[in-house]
Scaffold this motif. Sequence first.
Motif, PDB file in Angstrom:
ATOM      1  N   ARG A   1       0.840  -1.200   0.000  1.00 56.06           N
ATOM      2  CA  ARG A   1       0.000   0.000   0.000  1.00 56.06           C
ATOM      3  C   ARG A   1       0.874   1.250   0.000  1.00 56.06           C
ATOM      4  O   ARG A   1       0.525   2.265   0.592  1.00 56.06           O
ATOM      5  CB  ARG A   1      -0.921  -0.003   1.235  1.00 56.06           C
ATOM      6  CG  ARG A   1      -1.931  -1.135   1.282  1.00 56.06           C
ATOM      7  CD  ARG A   1      -3.047  -0.946   0.256  1.00 56.06           C
ATOM      8  NE  ARG A   1      -4.043  -2.007   0.344  1.00 56.06           N
ATOM      9  CZ  ARG A   1      -3.996  -3.143  -0.326  1.00 56.06           C
ATOM     10  NH1 ARG A   1      -2.993  -3.367  -1.153  1.00 56.06           N
ATOM     11  NH2 ARG A   1      -4.939  -4.056  -0.188  1.00 56.06           N
ATOM     12  N   GLY A   2       2.001   1.188  -0.683  1.00 59.68           N
ATOM     13  CA  GLY A   2       2.944   2.300  -0.671  1.00 59.68           C
ATOM     14  C   GLY A   2       2.358   3.583  -1.215  1.00 59.68           C
ATOM     15  O   GLY A   2       2.545   4.668  -0.649  1.00 59.68           O
ATOM     16  N   THR A   3       1.620   3.496  -2.313  1.00 60.03           N
ATOM     17  CA  THR A   3       1.003   4.691  -2.885  1.00 60.03           C
ATOM     18  C   THR A   3      -0.007   5.292  -1.926  1.00 60.03           C
ATOM     19  O   THR A   3      -0.077   6.516  -1.746  1.00 60.03           O
ATOM     20  CB  THR A   3       0.336   4.351  -4.229  1.00 60.03           C
ATOM     21  OG1 THR A   3       1.333   3.851  -5.136  1.00 60.03           O
ATOM     22  CG2 THR A   3      -0.324   5.574  -4.847  1.00 60.03           C
ATOM     23  N   ASN A   4      -0.796   4.427  -1.270  1.00 62.14           N
ATOM     24  CA  ASN A   4      -1.744   4.920  -0.271  1.00 62.14           C
ATOM     25  C   ASN A   4      -1.024   5.604   0.886  1.00 62.14           C
ATOM     26  O   ASN A   4      -1.476   6.646   1.392  1.00 62.14           O
ATOM     27  CB  ASN A   4      -2.595   3.769   0.272  1.00 62.14           C
ATOM     28  CG  ASN A   4      -3.504   3.167  -0.779  1.00 62.14           C
ATOM     29  OD1 ASN A   4      -3.446   1.977  -1.040  1.00 62.14           O
ATOM     30  ND2 ASN A   4      -4.340   3.973  -1.399  1.00 62.14           N
ATOM     31  N   ASN A   5       0.108   5.041   1.319  1.00 65.66           N
ATOM     32  CA  ASN A   5       0.882   5.654   2.399  1.00 65.66           C
ATOM     33  C   ASN A   5       1.277   7.086   2.045  1.00 65.66           C
ATOM     34  O   ASN A   5       1.134   8.016   2.837  1.00 65.66           O
ATOM     35  CB  ASN A   5       2.149   4.841   2.672  1.00 65.66           C
ATOM     36  CG  ASN A   5       1.887   3.538   3.391  1.00 65.66           C
ATOM     37  OD1 ASN A   5       0.831   3.351   3.999  1.00 65.66           O
ATOM     38  ND2 ASN A   5       2.845   2.628   3.341  1.00 65.66           N
ATOM     39  N   VAL A   6       1.811   7.246   0.840  1.00 69.32           N
ATOM     40  CA  VAL A   6       2.266   8.561   0.392  1.00 69.32           C
ATOM     41  C   VAL A   6       1.093   9.541   0.355  1.00 69.32           C
ATOM     42  O   VAL A   6       1.194  10.700   0.803  1.00 69.32           O
ATOM     43  CB  VAL A   6       2.935   8.457  -0.990  1.00 69.32           C
ATOM     44  CG1 VAL A   6       3.178   9.832  -1.593  1.00 69.32           C
ATOM     45  CG2 VAL A   6       4.247   7.680  -0.885  1.00 69.32           C
ATOM     46  N   GLN A   7      -0.034   9.100  -0.159  1.00 74.52           N
ATOM     47  CA  GLN A   7      -1.191   9.987  -0.275  1.00 74.52           C
ATOM     48  C   GLN A   7      -1.760  10.368   1.087  1.00 74.52           C
ATOM     49  O   GLN A   7      -2.259  11.489   1.266  1.00 74.52           O
ATOM     50  CB  GLN A   7      -2.253   9.329  -1.153  1.00 74.52           C
ATOM     51  CG  GLN A   7      -1.823   9.248  -2.611  1.00 74.52           C
ATOM     52  CD  GLN A   7      -2.735   8.408  -3.474  1.00 74.52           C
ATOM     53  OE1 GLN A   7      -3.522   7.591  -2.959  1.00 74.52           O
ATOM     54  NE2 GLN A   7      -2.657   8.583  -4.790  1.00 74.52           N
ATOM     55  N   GLN A   8      -1.661   9.480   2.056  1.00 69.65           N
ATOM     56  CA  GLN A   8      -2.138   9.825   3.393  1.00 69.65           C
ATOM     57  C   GLN A   8      -1.214  10.835   4.072  1.00 69.65           C
ATOM     58  O   GLN A   8      -1.663  11.676   4.866  1.00 69.65           O
ATOM     59  CB  GLN A   8      -2.288   8.572   4.252  1.00 69.65           C
ATOM     60  CG  GLN A   8      -3.309   7.576   3.735  1.00 69.65           C
ATOM     61  CD  GLN A   8      -4.637   8.199   3.356  1.00 69.65           C
ATOM     62  OE1 GLN A   8      -5.298   8.830   4.188  1.00 69.65           O
ATOM     63  NE2 GLN A   8      -5.034   8.045   2.096  1.00 69.65           N
ATOM     64  N   ILE A   9       0.081  10.788   3.770  1.00 68.95           N
ATOM     65  CA  ILE A   9       0.985  11.839   4.255  1.00 68.95           C
ATOM     66  C   ILE A   9       0.572  13.184   3.669  1.00 68.95           C
ATOM     67  O   ILE A   9       0.523  14.202   4.375  1.00 68.95           O
ATOM     68  CB  ILE A   9       2.445  11.499   3.906  1.00 68.95           C
ATOM     69  CG1 ILE A   9       2.937  10.319   4.757  1.00 68.95           C
ATOM     70  CG2 ILE A   9       3.356  12.709   4.120  1.00 68.95           C
ATOM     71  CD1 ILE A   9       4.330   9.835   4.402  1.00 68.95           C
TER      72      ILE A   9
END
Length: 764
Positions: free
Chosen positions: A378-386
């Motif tokens: 879920r790396g892309t989701n992690n970045v977007q939540q930042i």
Amino acid sequence: MKNKHTEGIESYDHPAGGWDALKSVARTLARQQIVVQGSRTLLKANQPEGFDCPGCAWPDPKHTSSFEFCENGAKAIAWESTARRTDATFFAAHTVSELWNWTDHDLEEAGRLTIPLKYNSGSDRLEPIEWDAAFELIARELNKLTSPDQAEFYTSGRASNEAAFLYQLFVRAYGTNNFPDCSNMCHEATSVGLPKSIGVGKGTVTLADFDHADAIFSFGHNPGTNHPRMMTTLHAAARRGVPIVVFNPLKERALERFAAPQDPVEMATLSSTPIASAYHQVRVGGDLAALKGLMKALLELDAANLSAGVEGVLDRSFIGEHTSGFEGLRGEIVATGWDEIVAASGLTKEALESAAGIYAKAKRVIVCYGMGITQHARGTNNVQQIANLLMLRGNIGREGAGIAPIRGHSNVQGDRTVGITEIPNMALLDGIERAFGFRGRADKGHNTVEAIEAIIAGRSKALVCLGGNLAVAMSDSQATFEGMRTLDLAVHVATKLNRSHLLTARTTLLLPCLGRTDLDMQASGPQAVTVEDSMSMVHASRGFLNPPGKLVRSEPAIIAGIASATLGERYGIEWVGMVDNYNLIRDKIEEVFPDFFEFNTRVRKPGGFRLDVAASSRRWNTHNGKANFLLSPDLTENLQRSTEGALVLTTIRSHDQYNTTIYGFDDRYRGVFGRRDVVFMNAEDLAARGLKDGDWIDVQGLIDDGGSQRRVRSFKAVAYNIPRGSIAGYYPEMNVVISLSQFDPQSGTPSYKGVPVMVTPAQS
């Protein structure tokens, strides 16, 4: 104090940096036999008239000091500028089969490549070949493929802008978009995720912003090892009282306390500076939950303030004017329960509320993150939540605030900027057509995972690598190695020997290139190349050392040689002319990419120039012209935690390595000396399996996709301060347990930091 169970495991209580860092630099210079030359070389590192360190992508300060290198940068520079050589005599003395049994460390420590080489299967040796013959052989093999899509063209992030631009131009003229590159394996989640959030796949901060930040949040990275020059910035921030809040599964020494080698007081008094004001050891794979917890605490604090009749903590003006999707995010966060967040993150509600309180109090916040965020399913989701977290308080496009993805290789961001991408956009294709009169294909090519899968399946027959150690860097080492041995053509442009070069194809060529420290002399005189750092600054790099051999060529010259032989006069591209004078390459970069306007003029100014990052000025190049709050319904990565006894593995780098390059066998800050066959585990997890500190264990990957048996055998278990359910082991040794099918579906990034595994006593 030595660990009584495990040789080479000792307590290390010193701060990061300090005298031990300087001693390590001295030992490195001595080992590479360049003590006098090495000292002179280091003083030119990251200087306006010097060369860019081949290590990390941390930016240079506006006003440089007498030395702008760190311990690991010094290792990278010494490793490249070594006096050791692998010449014709070396390869005559060693067969490829023999070299395969050398360690990765010993292969690279053998020295700089000096001659172009071709593998001879009859003698099992890499033997000298003339440059023109090598180019003609590559051209013949590429041109006889049924389709250009049967070839893969890999790029390392250490290639210069000039080399990367020529490379992508050649490959698009050849007819494919198969551009697997190291970005795919590290920050692709940033490149894919942030454009949807804020309109640009890069960070929004500058180095100067750190001087104005009221708080710094750090997620999933270890600057003391992977980009130590960042510690100077964090050290200064900590000393002026800026809260630095860290989220990471392991407590990294440099983020606990640091002694700056440039600080005479700390060096003289053997003192140090505490860095992290709060350290939250999130579970491996728990970052998404932690970020949602921070936002939930922030929303609750905002509601409480409004109920009490005081101003809320959200920046409603920014949200209203600049963003879209806030109500959707609010609904998702409100619907997510604290029990679920605590269980997934491994952090208490109180810890997350405390961190959110620091965030809410600070007017200007920078969030830094590394591959501990991006290398997940879920790396892309992690970045977007930042990005969501920052937008809640307007912390993008404000001095002293913003998002800061911390890149690895020194030009991995620049390579992408000048066209190394498997997904070309219309602006790139329009620019190439404008500058060179042909239009490249618009369809998507292969990323790294797709390239390796195509090679294993036999759909791809040729591989050309501009630097790097692709096979060792990739997941599922066994399958990757076997696949690469089936290729018809393998070409490697490199400074030193590594294991990927020994995976011989039917035709294998190894071509020696100049490094950053080497003088690059072309027909018009000495040349400079350019690089882009993590904060979008583009600056020149000028090597000055005599090349390791008369036959060593620059990367642009090698690319031009291959392109000219393969394409002939197709499209009338003047390959040789551009290599004669790199100014001409930069003129073409400017013509293709208008952001590089007046490239040759601006890059000659000390420190170079910054490319336009629209989000830094609150201009949102998104589909709706707004910064977008994006949702992520899942809290976990589906890491098979439900499997009884399963643990989640994160791969880590030791302090004695850079990516796949192993400088030595010490990991000083973690107390490991002279070995890498260790796995760090929570003591309670060990006891639950009937194991103890120092036992031999096997580690097996849990993903079964019908591939090879993914297991490492006979590693030492080391009891360590890591959250329950999480374990850590060194990259690339642990890559063997990771399936090629384990990657972020949005970005294609392998999930090196979230691998479900089983740990059992070692089988004899």
